[in-house]
Design a protein around this motif. Structure first.
Motif, short mmCIF file in Angstrom:
data_model
loop_
_atom_site.label_atom_id
_atom_site.label_comp_id
_atom_site.label_asym_id
_atom_site.label_seq_id
_atom_site.Cartn_x
_atom_site.Cartn_y
_atom_site.Cartn_z
N LYS A 161 0.83 -1.20 0.00
CA LYS A 161 0.00 0.00 0.00
C LYS A 161 0.86 1.25 0.00
N LEU A 162 1.92 1.28 0.82
CA LEU A 162 2.79 2.45 0.86
C LEU A 162 3.53 2.62 -0.47
N ALA A 163 3.92 1.50 -1.08
CA ALA A 163 4.57 1.58 -2.39
C ALA A 163 3.64 2.18 -3.42
N GLU A 164 2.35 1.82 -3.34
CA GLU A 164 1.35 2.38 -4.25
C GLU A 164 1.21 3.88 -4.04
N ILE A 165 1.18 4.30 -2.78
CA ILE A 165 1.01 5.72 -2.46
C ILE A 165 2.20 6.55 -2.96
N MET A 166 3.42 6.00 -2.76
CA MET A 166 4.63 6.76 -3.06
C MET A 166 5.15 6.53 -4.48
N GLY A 167 4.64 5.52 -5.17
CA GLY A 167 5.19 5.20 -6.47
C GLY A 167 6.54 4.54 -6.36
N LEU A 168 6.69 3.62 -5.39
CA LEU A 168 7.95 2.91 -5.20
C LEU A 168 8.04 1.72 -6.16
N PRO A 169 9.20 1.48 -6.77
CA PRO A 169 9.37 0.29 -7.59
C PRO A 169 9.55 -0.94 -6.70
N GLY A 170 9.37 -2.13 -7.28
CA GLY A 170 9.55 -3.35 -6.52
C GLY A 170 10.95 -3.49 -5.95
N SER A 171 11.96 -2.91 -6.65
CA SER A 171 13.34 -3.01 -6.17
C SER A 171 13.56 -2.26 -4.87
N ALA A 172 12.67 -1.31 -4.54
CA ALA A 172 12.82 -0.54 -3.30
C ALA A 172 12.32 -1.31 -2.09
N LEU A 173 11.49 -2.34 -2.31
CA LEU A 173 10.94 -3.13 -1.21
C LEU A 173 11.95 -4.18 -0.75
N LYS A 174 12.28 -4.16 0.52
CA LYS A 174 13.30 -5.04 1.07
C LYS A 174 12.69 -5.89 2.19
N PRO A 175 12.21 -7.10 1.87
CA PRO A 175 11.67 -7.98 2.91
C PRO A 175 12.74 -8.30 3.93
N GLY A 176 12.37 -8.26 5.20
CA GLY A 176 13.34 -8.55 6.26
C GLY A 176 12.67 -8.50 7.61
N GLU A 177 13.12 -7.57 8.45
CA GLU A 177 12.56 -7.44 9.79
C GLU A 177 12.02 -6.03 9.98
N SER A 178 11.05 -5.92 10.85
CA SER A 178 10.49 -4.61 11.17
C SER A 178 11.28 -3.99 12.31
N ILE A 179 10.99 -2.73 12.60
CA ILE A 179 11.57 -2.05 13.75
C ILE A 179 10.43 -1.68 14.69
N GLU A 180 10.75 -1.12 15.83
CA GLU A 180 9.71 -0.70 16.76
C GLU A 180 9.55 0.80 16.70
N ASN A 181 8.29 1.25 16.72
CA ASN A 181 8.05 2.69 16.76
C ASN A 181 8.12 3.19 18.21
N ASP A 182 7.75 4.44 18.43
CA ASP A 182 7.88 5.04 19.76
C ASP A 182 7.04 4.33 20.82
N GLN A 183 5.99 3.65 20.38
CA GLN A 183 5.12 2.94 21.33
C GLN A 183 5.52 1.47 21.48
N GLY A 184 6.65 1.11 20.86
CA GLY A 184 7.10 -0.27 20.96
C GLY A 184 6.37 -1.21 20.04
N LEU A 185 5.63 -0.67 19.08
CA LEU A 185 4.89 -1.48 18.12
C LEU A 185 5.72 -1.68 16.86
N PRO A 186 5.52 -2.80 16.14
CA PRO A 186 6.30 -3.04 14.92
C PRO A 186 5.98 -2.00 13.84
N ALA A 187 7.02 -1.50 13.20
CA ALA A 187 6.84 -0.49 12.16
C ALA A 187 7.82 -0.77 11.01
N MET A 188 7.43 -0.36 9.82
CA MET A 188 8.32 -0.47 8.68
C MET A 188 9.33 0.68 8.71
N LYS A 189 10.43 0.51 7.97
CA LYS A 189 11.48 1.52 7.93
C LYS A 189 11.61 2.06 6.51
#
Length: 602
Positions: free
Chosen positions: A538-566
């Protein structure tokens, strides 16, 4: 130069040493007096061979001929001004018994090399370089050390500092700026250019070579383009450094020569204009066209009508002609014979000329003629001024290996999209047409070819591209469900905050925050865990990101300690709401000229 016949006072023609080996179909250097340099074809009985009436027979080598060793192609000589230490002693040792083993070992190595090249055939060492308005093929592999040094001495080089690349053939795409100056040097050039000019950037082509080396785009930049010239650090004749202050809204051609600017200033101007980092420059004046076209015995051109230009002294009847020397220079310099008699029409004619020159240089007529290749080597190296990153034959040969296989049909010339300067009543300059130029820049940055390329490398790249694009396919989350942290990894200052504001205000991505700077990287990336793939799509669609920009891996934690993308914004980020994905095709208004097409100037 008398490299071969010092003992007898004979004149030396390097091309006379090249002999056709009928078993390989290659021209090979045959020098007497050294087992290493006088390799034997299997069953030849030793020595070199002649090729007469389709048959091969042994030929006695001349015992009086000798030659210093030459650095191996692509390798680095011990020094660039001295022969290999201990060379004579090594030759005596080989003559005493080690020669045959060395010959067998090297013959085996050559066979393996030929197999690896898969049909390198007669192309001993081909180098795409530039002679101001044209390309040259330099063939020096296997030539004598003295001749190698002679060609090295032909090349002038300029230290452009961090404006260029110290690596002659860097990984990834290569950008080479070809500059033709209007500086009048040499006999017969009195009628061309400004006699008082210090040498402005009169003709400019940014040659973008794809990372897979299957295609290239030559972007012509009009000399009368109004642009900004940035500050540039130059190296003075005494070795000292001097920063030349930049200027705003001036002609592009003043990026060279004016106020003491060197080619590094032109390279920086191109980078600021296009966003493409320039690795190397090659520069020459009027003599390059004259000497190079003479070396290949003329370049074929076509004109749709009779031409009689009193200014350039070009006189041709309608039809096809071979031009060389003064006539070739007049052809590429004329402004009053074609189109609207302006600089943009002259650029089109120059592109057609370059395509014809490329075809001539890659033709069998040139590649199978050792004497012609040596003439081209002389003309090209004598005409060139380059940056220190490619300031020797060894470095140029390194670049040659990367560029030698590009087919002329996959070399596309385009002119930078421009419009007449609206600030002028009498139209003399042009300004950038951003609507058409920005997509073209994006395609070059993303290595999108302007021609259809069919090759094994391209097929492999297509498979990888398909795998990357597959990451964009599948279910997508709602914008309100996206959790993402935004970092700046090389984008303009303030980009992370600007993108965050746009995502929250315009796109409803409210579970997002800005986290400052990250290490600089080549392009924008979005890292996410497997269960965040719908959010990433969805974010790639919003920003017009190519598939090469998407990097499957691990998430990070946001300020509330919840998983977030980087999300890390790279140098390819142009601003909130501007798609990062490069277009698949150039704008329809961008005219193009493939190097393999024959076109008549009109």
């Amino acid at each position: 130069m008398d490299a071969q016949g010092r003992g007898r006072g004979e004149e030396f023609d390097p091309a006379d040493q090249w002999v056709l080996n009928p078993q390989t179909g290659e021209y090979e250097l045959r020098l007497g007096g050294s087992a290493e340099q006088s390799q034997e074809p299997p069953g030849s009985g030793g020595g070199a061979w002649d090729h007469v009436d389709g048959s091969a027979r042994p030929r006695r080598t001349d015992p009086y001929r000798s030659e210093p060793r030459v650095p191996e192609q692509g390798g680095s000589p011990r020094t660039e001004n001295a022969p290999r230490e201990g060379g004579r002693a090594a030759a005596r040792q080989e003559a005493a018994g080690g020669g045959r083993a060395s010959a067998r070992k090297q013959a085996s190595g050559r066979a393996a090399s030929r197999k690896a090249r898969k049909g390198g055939g007669k192309k001993k060492a081909l180098l795409w370089t530039a002679g101001g308005l044209g390309f040259a093929l330099v063939a020096v592999a296997g030539s004598g050390y003295a001749y190698y040094q002679h060609l090295n001495g032909n090349i002038d080089k300029i230290d452009v500092g961090d404006a260029g690349n110290k690596d002659a053939a860097p990984d990834g795409p290569i950008n080479i700026l070809i500059i033709g100056t209007d500086k009048r040097t040499g006999k017969g050039n009195e009628g061309y250019g400004d006699k008082d000019s210090p040498g402005h950037a009169d003709t400019n082509i940014l040659l973008h070579v794809s990372a897979d080396r299957t295609n290239a785009t030559g972007l012509s930049i009009p000399r009368d383009l109004i642009t900004n010239i940035p500050d540039c650090l130059t190296t003075q004749d005494d070795g000292s450094k001097k920063t030349i202050t930049g200027t705003q809204n001036v002609r592009f051609n003043t990026s060279l020569g004016q106020e003491g600017r060197d080619p590094g200033c032109t390279m920086r101007t191109v980078t600021e204009l296009t966003g493409l980092k320039v690795d190397h420059f090659m520069m020459a004046d009027f003599n390059a066209v004259k000497n190079l076209t003479t070396a290949v015995n003329g370049v074929e051109v076509c004109v749709a009508k009779d031409v009689d230009d009193p200014d350039s002294h070009l006189k041709l009847s309608a039809g096809t002609h071979k031009v060389q020397g003064e006539q070739a220079l007049a052809f590429v310099r004329t402004r009053h014979s074609f189109g609207n008699q302006g600089d943009l029409d002259r650029i089109k004619v120059q592109q057609q000329f370059l395509g014809s020159l490329a075809r001539q240089l890659k033709s069998e007529d040139t590649l199978t003629s050792p004497k012609k290749l040596y003439k081209v080597a002389e003309a090209a190296t004598d005409a060139l001024t380059v940056d220190s990153g490619i300031g020797s034959i060894t470095k140029l040969m390194s670049l040659a290996k990367e560029l030698q296989h590009i087919n002329p049909k996959n070399i596309t010339f385009v002119t930078l999209p421009v419009v007449d300067n609206p600030a002028e009543k009498v139209k003399a300059t042009v300004v950038l047409n951003e609507t058409d130029a920005d997509p073209l820049f994006a395609m070059m940055k993303d290595d999108v070819s302007l021609t259809e390329v069919n090759s094994k490398k391209k097929a492999e790249a297509s498979k990888q591209k398909a795998a990357e694009e597959a990451r964009l396919k599948g279910s997508k989350s709602e914008a309100a469900d996206i959790r993402v942290e935004v970092f700046n990894g090389g984008a303009p200052t303030g980009s992370a905050q600007g993108e965050l504001t746009w995502l929250q205000t315009n796109q409803g991505v409210n579970k997002s925050s800005q986290q400052g700077d990250a290490p600089k990287q080549k392009g924008t990336t979005l890292e996410y865990a497997a269960d965040q793939a719908p959010q990433a799509r969805k974010l790639a669609e919003i920003m017009g990101l190519p598939g090469s920009a998407l990097k499957p891996g691990e998430s990070i934690e946001n300020d509330q300690g919840l998983p977030a993308m980087k999300l890390v914004l790279g140098p390819d980020f142009k601003g909130p709401g501007i798609s990062i994905t490069a277009p698949k095709e150039a704008p329809k208004n961008v005219a193009r000229q493939e190097a393999d097409k024959k076109v008549c100037a009109s």
